[in-house]
Design a protein around this motif. Structure first.
Motif, PDB file in Angstrom:
ATOM      1  N   SER A 148       0.919  -1.259  -0.020  1.00  0.00           N
ATOM      2  CA  SER A 148      -0.107  -0.002   0.266  1.00  0.00           C
ATOM      3  C   SER A 148       0.843   1.118   0.040  1.00  0.00           C
ATOM      4  O   SER A 148       0.389   2.349  -0.243  1.00  0.00           O
ATOM      5  N   GLY A 149       2.167   1.324   0.099  1.00  0.00           N
ATOM      6  CA  GLY A 149       3.086   2.218   0.409  1.00  0.00           C
ATOM      7  C   GLY A 149       3.218   2.634   1.949  1.00  0.00           C
ATOM      8  O   GLY A 149       4.048   3.657   2.117  1.00  0.00           O
ATOM      9  N   ARG A 150       2.527   2.078   2.802  1.00  0.00           N
ATOM     10  CA  ARG A 150       2.569   2.590   4.113  1.00  0.00           C
ATOM     11  C   ARG A 150       3.837   1.921   4.811  1.00  0.00           C
ATOM     12  O   ARG A 150       4.186   0.824   4.274  1.00  0.00           O
ATOM     13  N   PRO A 151       4.632   2.515   5.782  1.00  0.00           N
ATOM     14  CA  PRO A 151       5.735   1.630   6.365  1.00  0.00           C
ATOM     15  C   PRO A 151       5.357   0.344   7.077  1.00  0.00           C
ATOM     16  O   PRO A 151       4.480   0.283   7.600  1.00  0.00           O
ATOM     17  N   TRP A 152       6.359  -0.300   6.666  1.00  0.00           N
ATOM     18  CA  TRP A 152       6.283  -1.894   6.997  1.00  0.00           C
ATOM     19  C   TRP A 152       7.389  -2.236   8.087  1.00  0.00           C
ATOM     20  O   TRP A 152       6.981  -2.294   9.063  1.00  0.00           O
ATOM     21  N   VAL A 153       8.677  -2.083   7.731  1.00  0.00           N
ATOM     22  CA  VAL A 153       9.651  -2.107   8.594  1.00  0.00           C
ATOM     23  C   VAL A 153      10.673  -0.833   8.571  1.00  0.00           C
ATOM     24  O   VAL A 153      10.910  -0.271   7.369  1.00  0.00           O
ATOM     25  N   VAL A 154      10.554  -0.356   9.736  1.00  0.00           N
ATOM     26  CA  VAL A 154      11.485   1.036   9.709  1.00  0.00           C
ATOM     27  C   VAL A 154      12.692   0.557  10.548  1.00  0.00           C
ATOM     28  O   VAL A 154      12.697   0.212  11.843  1.00  0.00           O
ATOM     29  N   ALA A 155      13.915   0.591   9.812  1.00  0.00           N
ATOM     30  CA  ALA A 155      15.233  -0.126  10.277  1.00  0.00           C
ATOM     31  C   ALA A 155      16.125   1.289  10.619  1.00  0.00           C
ATOM     32  O   ALA A 155      16.342   2.030   9.773  1.00  0.00           O
ATOM     33  N   ARG A 156      16.713   1.360  11.744  1.00  0.00           N
ATOM     34  CA  ARG A 156      17.716   2.638  11.925  1.00  0.00           C
ATOM     35  C   ARG A 156      18.830   1.773  12.674  1.00  0.00           C
ATOM     36  O   ARG A 156      19.184   2.172  13.982  1.00  0.00           O
ATOM     37  N   PRO A 157      19.576   1.004  11.948  1.00  0.00           N
ATOM     38  CA  PRO A 157      20.915   0.280  12.635  1.00  0.00           C
ATOM     39  C   PRO A 157      22.033   1.064  12.477  1.00  0.00           C
ATOM     40  O   PRO A 157      22.349   2.088  11.649  1.00  0.00           O
ATOM     41  N   ALA A 158      22.899   0.898  13.341  1.00  0.00           N
ATOM     42  CA  ALA A 158      24.147   1.644  13.665  1.00  0.00           C
ATOM     43  C   ALA A 158      24.973   1.137  12.509  1.00  0.00           C
ATOM     44  O   ALA A 158      25.990   1.835  11.765  1.00  0.00           O
ATOM     45  N   PHE A 159      25.253  -0.338  12.800  1.00  0.00           N
ATOM     46  CA  PHE A 159      26.121  -1.159  11.738  1.00  0.00           C
ATOM     47  C   PHE A 159      25.467  -2.141  10.980  1.00  0.00           C
ATOM     48  O   PHE A 159      26.082  -2.541   9.943  1.00  0.00           O
ATOM     49  N   ARG A 160      24.624  -2.569  11.557  1.00  0.00           N
ATOM     50  CA  ARG A 160      23.976  -3.786  10.723  1.00  0.00           C
ATOM     51  C   ARG A 160      23.523  -3.432   9.284  1.00  0.00           C
ATOM     52  O   ARG A 160      23.173  -2.335   9.196  1.00  0.00           O
ATOM     53  N   GLU A 161      23.505  -4.418   8.401  1.00  0.00           N
ATOM     54  CA  GLU A 161      23.190  -4.408   7.389  1.00  0.00           C
ATOM     55  C   GLU A 161      21.770  -4.737   7.120  1.00  0.00           C
ATOM     56  O   GLU A 161      21.194  -5.624   7.787  1.00  0.00           O
ATOM     57  N   VAL A 162      21.094  -3.958   6.230  1.00  0.00           N
ATOM     58  CA  VAL A 162      19.496  -4.407   5.991  1.00  0.00           C
ATOM     59  C   VAL A 162      19.599  -4.786   4.207  1.00  0.00           C
ATOM     60  O   VAL A 162      19.786  -4.000   3.597  1.00  0.00           O
ATOM     61  N   SER A 163      19.360  -6.006   4.249  1.00  0.00           N
ATOM     62  CA  SER A 163      18.990  -6.479   2.905  1.00  0.00           C
ATOM     63  C   SER A 163      17.545  -7.001   2.540  1.00  0.00           C
ATOM     64  O   SER A 163      16.998  -7.353   3.484  1.00  0.00           O
ATOM     65  N   HIS A 164      17.097  -6.582   1.390  1.00  0.00           N
ATOM     66  CA  HIS A 164      15.650  -6.552   1.331  1.00  0.00           C
ATOM     67  C   HIS A 164      15.163  -6.842  -0.329  1.00  0.00           C
ATOM     68  O   HIS A 164      15.923  -6.637  -1.216  1.00  0.00           O
ATOM     69  N   LEU A 165      14.196  -7.767  -0.479  1.00  0.00           N
ATOM     70  CA  LEU A 165      13.994  -7.928  -1.807  1.00  0.00           C
ATOM     71  C   LEU A 165      12.583  -8.406  -1.572  1.00  0.00           C
ATOM     72  O   LEU A 165      11.615  -8.868  -0.579  1.00  0.00           O
ATOM     73  N   ARG A 166      11.630  -7.825  -2.804  1.00  0.00           N
ATOM     74  CA  ARG A 166      10.243  -7.922  -2.904  1.00  0.00           C
ATOM     75  C   ARG A 166       9.991  -8.706  -4.232  1.00  0.00           C
ATOM     76  O   ARG A 166      10.554  -8.437  -5.283  1.00  0.00           O
ATOM     77  N   ARG A 167       8.984  -9.598  -4.117  1.00  0.00           N
ATOM     78  CA  ARG A 167       8.724 -10.415  -5.343  1.00  0.00           C
ATOM     79  C   ARG A 167       7.142 -10.156  -5.448  1.00  0.00           C
ATOM     80  O   ARG A 167       6.167 -11.115  -4.437  1.00  0.00           O
ATOM     81  N   GLY A 168       6.431  -9.325  -6.090  1.00  0.00           N
ATOM     82  CA  GLY A 168       5.190  -9.292  -6.142  1.00  0.00           C
ATOM     83  C   GLY A 168       4.712  -8.400  -4.497  1.00  0.00           C
ATOM     84  O   GLY A 168       5.371  -7.553  -4.118  1.00  0.00           O
ATOM     85  N   ASP A 169       3.855  -9.208  -4.015  1.00  0.00           N
ATOM     86  CA  ASP A 169       3.435  -8.712  -2.746  1.00  0.00           C
ATOM     87  C   ASP A 169       4.226  -9.382  -1.540  1.00  0.00           C
ATOM     88  O   ASP A 169       4.101  -9.165  -0.356  1.00  0.00           O
ATOM     89  N   ASP A 170       4.976 -10.490  -1.998  1.00  0.00           N
ATOM     90  CA  ASP A 170       6.007 -11.005  -0.918  1.00  0.00           C
ATOM     91  C   ASP A 170       7.233 -10.314  -0.851  1.00  0.00           C
ATOM     92  O   ASP A 170       7.595  -9.785  -1.859  1.00  0.00           O
ATOM     93  N   ALA A 171       7.634 -10.296   0.521  1.00  0.00           N
ATOM     94  CA  ALA A 171       8.828  -9.680   0.647  1.00  0.00           C
ATOM     95  C   ALA A 171       9.637 -10.443   1.705  1.00  0.00           C
ATOM     96  O   ALA A 171       9.082 -11.274   2.557  1.00  0.00           O
ATOM     97  N   LEU A 172      10.990 -10.056   1.579  1.00  0.00           N
ATOM     98  CA  LEU A 172      11.985 -10.588   2.609  1.00  0.00           C
ATOM     99  C   LEU A 172      12.990  -9.728   2.761  1.00  0.00           C
ATOM    100  O   LEU A 172      13.479  -8.876   2.203  1.00  0.00           O
ATOM    101  N   VAL A 173      13.275  -9.362   4.363  1.00  0.00           N
ATOM    102  CA  VAL A 173      14.014  -8.611   4.918  1.00  0.00           C
ATOM    103  C   VAL A 173      15.083  -9.275   6.015  1.00  0.00           C
ATOM    104  O   VAL A 173      14.531  -9.982   6.839  1.00  0.00           O
ATOM    105  N   LEU A 174      16.245  -9.235   5.627  1.00  0.00           N
ATOM    106  CA  LEU A 174      17.268  -9.763   6.553  1.00  0.00           C
ATOM    107  C   LEU A 174      18.180  -8.567   7.306  1.00  0.00           C
ATOM    108  O   LEU A 174      18.703  -7.835   6.507  1.00  0.00           O
ATOM    109  N   ILE A 175      18.191  -8.871   8.505  1.00  0.00           N
ATOM    110  CA  ILE A 175      18.866  -7.431   9.050  1.00  0.00           C
ATOM    111  C   ILE A 175      20.300  -8.314   9.948  1.00  0.00           C
ATOM    112  O   ILE A 175      19.910  -9.091  10.970  1.00  0.00           O
ATOM    113  N   GLY A 176      21.479  -7.997   9.638  1.00  0.00           N
ATOM    114  CA  GLY A 176      22.696  -8.694  10.362  1.00  0.00           C
ATOM    115  C   GLY A 176      23.764  -8.172   9.844  1.00  0.00           C
ATOM    116  O   GLY A 176      24.051  -6.941   9.532  1.00  0.00           O
ATOM    117  N   PRO A 177      25.009  -8.962  10.261  1.00  0.00           N
ATOM    118  CA  PRO A 177      26.326  -8.043  10.208  1.00  0.00           C
ATOM    119  C   PRO A 177      26.687  -8.014   8.787  1.00  0.00           C
ATOM    120  O   PRO A 177      27.564  -7.032   8.373  1.00  0.00           O
TER     121      PRO A 177
END
Length: 699
Positions: A56-85
């Motif tokens: 919908s365009g509304r915020p889903w994941v709001v990430a404010r990490p200091a050092f960790r990496e945010v990796s994101h992929l969307r496939r249609g309506d499905d999505a995956l977010v990994l937050i790690g080193p």
């Protein structure tokens, strides 16, 4: 500004109320990183961090990490977010989501990665979130009055969003040295809940044609492996897991550092880090005041052996470090780095990689290292998720990490977690006794003679078959901690109520234990595995304090042993091979053979710092007396401030010999920090630049 404001993420529902919550999130302090180029669309830099949106365009994941990496992929309506080193390449993300139609399918694919990430996924309209099985990465959730269920990795953020008060029952529990499962999950703010390690949190969407959204549901995603592997096979798997975890943390950083205490755990991590081939590897050792300590001798020997394969090394008293140079690991090269743990999961562990070309050893003089209980006011720099008994040693940790940062290190590795994983707790012999009683009794005989356990109490403890709920209900006592000659073969270690606890605190603690026992289930049906996993999770929980201090300083700190793959590789080994009264950490020794020189693997001793703690009580008695003046714990009716002030003037009192005050000090300093945790809301114009990097692909 408290440490938790520098590093967190939240997961929000797809609603106008959820979007409004995003506007109330605390803004992190700058850690000195430059803003990354983040594309607009499903993942964009907004309000000082990274926002991944709902369809919908509304915020889903709001990430404010200091050092960790945010990796994101969307496939249609499905999505995956990994937050790690580490940043997970887009090709790997695509492989994870390809063909995954449910949680189980995705989890099977996630097992290919190091077990270091928070996982946030949306499949078929349902959001689910999990941390790690080791407990290093945790998930919390709360019910917002307008937005419904919101989740985060930091409970303090949720507490602020729902204006949650502190929970005196949970605070009283934190005055104990060790909180057994499941009481460790009791959050110190009312209305905020922790999802257990090994469990995930599913956030359903509204049913068709209705506005009602069901509440969150926990599901189990992790089971410990069966202990079936022989030592040789298990050691090979463990060595590969350790090497992959180290690579995931350090990537292609050109300058890294390691805490080299001289013990087996830190030595193993040092050589694993050396095998990744950094341009400069700084090793830091804190000299001991005890003249009988062996750690520094073993640390110098490790440096000498490591340097034989490298160019000449320098060992000297610690001094100012250099400044970082070389290519940033996050420069966009268009391909995975050679050290990318995701690039080739089939190759052997770090064996065969180029060794570090620049090795530096810095010894921190013993007189420079603060005693325990020094500079307790500095604890206000971070607000941990809960009071942690490591707080009295914060000044010592800050010194070491500060010296590491001064070397120009981009990442600091420690051997935390090694004792919990590889030393082996006596409780495991209960498990072995069921399947192989003769081997169990043989091993117990060796352990019994080493620890001085009397024969009859040992037999009685071994034959005890009390259930976990029954043990938990009686796992707290007014007696002092068990003496060294007490056999420890039950579901855990009984905790002692301190003489300075008030009747109110004692009543709250006993009630919490009894209430938890009514519905408690063990982590594992086998007593030894339950205790082993619980000890690892408690250690991982305590390690958060080190991570937060590193964030304050500006240096990411890691404990690769808390990687899920390392935990699984350890638990998969047969018990008589994994622990032995006649060998010191046999599984780790065999796992690192060929990486660590055999001469270092031969060490069978371990130093302790109990003298520094007792001396700290004497050196910092006036500071402790001041701490108990106007005690916040006393104001809440949990401790007797007058008795604590008297004990501060009597550091060698028999009471302090029998009962540690460290957890009480940690509770007091934490409460004082929590009182002033929330700064005034910043206007949008005052907010710092975005601080987050992202890897993103849209299919």
């Amino acid at each position: 500004m408290p440490g938790h404001l520098r590093d967190y993420f939240v997961v929000l529902p797809d609603s106008a109320a959820g979007a409004a919550v995003a506007g109330r999130l605390p803004v992190p302090e700058s850690t000195g990183r430059s803003a990354a180029q983040v594309p607009a669309g499903p993942a964009a830099a907004r309000g000082g961090g990274l926002t991944v949106v709902h369809p919908s365009g509304r915020p889903w994941v709001v990430a404010r990490p200091a050092f960790r990496e945010v990796s994101h992929l969307r496939r249609g309506d499905d999505a995956l977010v990994l937050i790690g080193p580490d940043r997970v390449p887009e090709s790997v993300l695509a492989g994870l989501l390809e063909g995954a139609r449910d949680r189980a399918g995705l989890e099977r694919r996630l097992a290919r990665l190091p077990g270091l990430h928070h996982v946030i996924a949306r499949l078929s309209g349902q959001t689910w979130i999990r941390g790690t099985a080791s407990g290093l990465r945790r998930i919390y959730h709360a019910r917002h009055p307008e937005a419904g269920t919101i989740a985060s990795d930091r409970p303090a953020v949720l507490a602020r969003l729902i204006d949650a008060p502190l929970d005196d029952g949970a605070l009283a529990l934190r005055l104990l040295d060790f909180l057994p499962h499941p009481l460790s999950r009791r959050v110190v703010w009312r209305g905020v809940h922790e999802t257990g390690a090994g469990y995930g949190l599913a956030l359903p969407v509204a049913a068709p044609g209705t506005a009602a959204v069901p509440g969150p549901a926990e599901y189990r995603w992790w089971e410990p492996p069966a202990p079936e592997l022989p030592l040789a096979e298990g050691a090979r798997a463990l060595g590969e897991a350790i090497a992959a975890s180290v690579r995931a943390h350090v990537g292609d950083h050109d300058r890294i550092s390691c805490e080299l205490s001289g013990g087996l755990d830190s030595t193993a991590l040092t050589f694993a880090a050396r095998a990744t081939g950094p341009r400069r590897l700084s090793l830091l050792t804190v000299a001991a005041r005890d003249r009988y300590s062996e750690d520094e001798t073993w640390a110098r020997r490790a440096v000498e052996l490591a340097g034989q394969a490298d160019r000449p090394t320098q060992t000297a008293p610690d001094g100012p470090g250099g400044t970082p140079t070389g290519r940033d690991r996050h420069a966009d090269t268009g391909r995975p780095a050679a050290s990318d743990p995701h690039a080739d999961t089939g190759r052997p562990a770090a064996r065969g990689r180029a060794a570090a070309s620049g090795l530096e050893h810095r010894v921190v003089p013993a007189d420079d290292a603060p005693y325990f209980y020094a500079d307790l006011g500095s604890c206000a720099a971070e607000l941990n998720d809960e009071p942690l008994p490591v707080a009295p040693g914060r000044a010592r940790a800050e010194l070491l990490l500060g010296r590491a940062h001064a070397t120009g290190s981009r990442y600091h590795l420690t051997g935390y977690g090694g004792d919990e994983l590889f030393l082996g707790l006596p409780h495991a012999y209960q498990d072995l006794f069921h399947g192989n009683p003769f081997t169990a009794w043989n091993h117990l005989g060796g352990l019994r003679h080493q620890l001085g356990w009397p024969l009859l109490p040992t037999v009685k403890a071994l034959l005890n078959r009390s259930s976990f709920p029954r043990w938990l209900a009686g796992a707290v006592t007014a007696e002092a901690q068990p003496v060294a000659r007490t056999p420890l073969l039950s579901w855990g270690v009984r905790q002692s109520l301190r003489p300075w606890f008030t009747e109110r605190a004692n009543s709250l603690i006993v009630a919490e234990f009894r209430a938890a026992a009514e519905h408690a289930e063990p982590i594992d049906p086998w007593r030894g595995r339950h205790v082993d996993i619980d000890a690892v999770r408690m250690g991982a929980r305590h390690f958060q304090a080190m991570e937060d201090i590193g964030t304050t300083i500006g240096l990411p700190v890691a404990a690769p042993f808390y990687d899920d793959r390392v935990l699984e590789a350890t638990l998969a080994v047969r018990l008589p091979d994994r622990i032995s009264p006649w060998r010191y950490k046999p599984l780790l020794v065999e796992a690192m053979r060929g990486v660590v020189p055999d001469a270092l693997l031969a060490r069978t001793t371990k130093d302790h710092m109990s003298s520094d703690e007792h001396q700290g009580l004497r050196e910092h008695g006036p500071d402790l007396a001041e701490l108990w003046t106007g005690s916040r714990l006393a104001e809440r009716g949990l401790v007797d401030g007058r008795q604590l002030r008297r004990l501060a003037a009597e550091p060698f009192s028999p009471v302090l010999v029998e009962h540690s005050v460290s957890s009480t000090v940690a509770g007091e300093t934490w409460l004082r920090t929590a009182e002033n945790a929330w700064p005034p809301a910043l206007s949008r114009s005052d907010r710092p630049s975005p601080l987050t990097r992202t890897s993103e692909a849209i299919l």
